[in-house]
Design an enzyme around this catalytic site. Sequence first.
Site, mmCIF file in Angstrom:
data_model
loop_
_atom_site.group_PDB
_atom_site.id
_atom_site.type_symbol
_atom_site.label_atom_id
_atom_site.label_comp_id
_atom_site.label_asym_id
_atom_site.label_seq_id
_atom_site.Cartn_x
_atom_site.Cartn_y
_atom_site.Cartn_z
ATOM 1 C CG HIS A 11 -2.012 -1.191 0.758
ATOM 2 N ND1 HIS A 11 -2.791 -1.177 -0.382
ATOM 3 C CD2 HIS A 11 -2.191 -2.405 1.314
ATOM 4 C CE1 HIS A 11 -3.449 -2.326 -0.478
ATOM 5 N NE2 HIS A 11 -3.099 -3.082 0.545
ATOM 6 C CD GLU A 70 0.985 -11.675 0.303
ATOM 7 O OE1 GLU A 70 0.752 -12.052 1.443
ATOM 8 O OE2 GLU A 70 0.411 -10.693 -0.226
#
Length: 250
Positions: A11, A70
């Site tokens: 983020h 990820e």
Amino acid sequence: MTIRLGINVDHVATVRNARGGAHPDPVRAAKAALAAGADSITAHLREDRRHIRDADIEALRLLPAPLNFEMAATPEMVAIASRLKPHACCLVPERRAERTTEGGLDLIGQKEALAPAIATLKAAGIRVSLFIEPTAAVIAAAAELGAPVIELHTGTWCHALADQDAAKSAAEFERIKAAASQGASLGLEIHAGHGLDYASAEQISALPEIAELNIGHFLIGEAVFVGLGNTIARMRQAMERGRGMRGAAA
Ligand SMILES: CC(=O)[C@@H](O)[C@H](O)COP(=O)(O)O
Ligand SMILES: NCC(=O)COP(=O)(O)O
């Protein structure tokens, strides 16, 4: 036993991409996280590249710290991981329309599709982790698939806590507790993450089987409040220096 902290820098990239420039840089955030005591860095290279980009992953891989990459178990991502050889790959389900990862991998329905990706990553020397729901049948399937690590999706529990739904949050925590115990008894290393904040991280850290937490969104949001005072003070000093006022000496 100690518990490791992985910092997810997705983020930081979300904010950077809102303006299309280079600031704030997720790699700089990763360096700050490591300097502050994080054990590893997590980043999710989504198929749509909505936050982390290919160049970010390349740069994060060069940091002197474990990278937990990820990714969806797609041929494109498996090829990127096999080339970069991060410390770990956490396979996650991905849906283009979702706002964030909304659930765990469907290990039962997708077993056939996931097995080759897991085998390829393991053959490349990468530690494979499966992001899953804390459910008995899914954990049994994870053990059968031969991944050494599972990451328990804590999102449903964290949502229940945020909604102040005491019955649901207690039931969800029990599910996580049972899953951690079952996974450990099957020889799996247990990680957890999604939506954790100070209180939930404290509570889940009491489970002795949990070896690692991966936390991002809350920390990046909270850093705004912890850091805003300093950044504004530095901006005020810069303006005063520009004016030839006393800030010039600072
Ligand atoms: C797997 C997980 O829980 C998170 O790392 C999530 O995948 C992040 O995805 P977004 O950063 O797109 O929310
Ligand atoms: N795998 C979970 C993760 O990396 C961080 O999730 P969040 O704290 O950003 O929700």
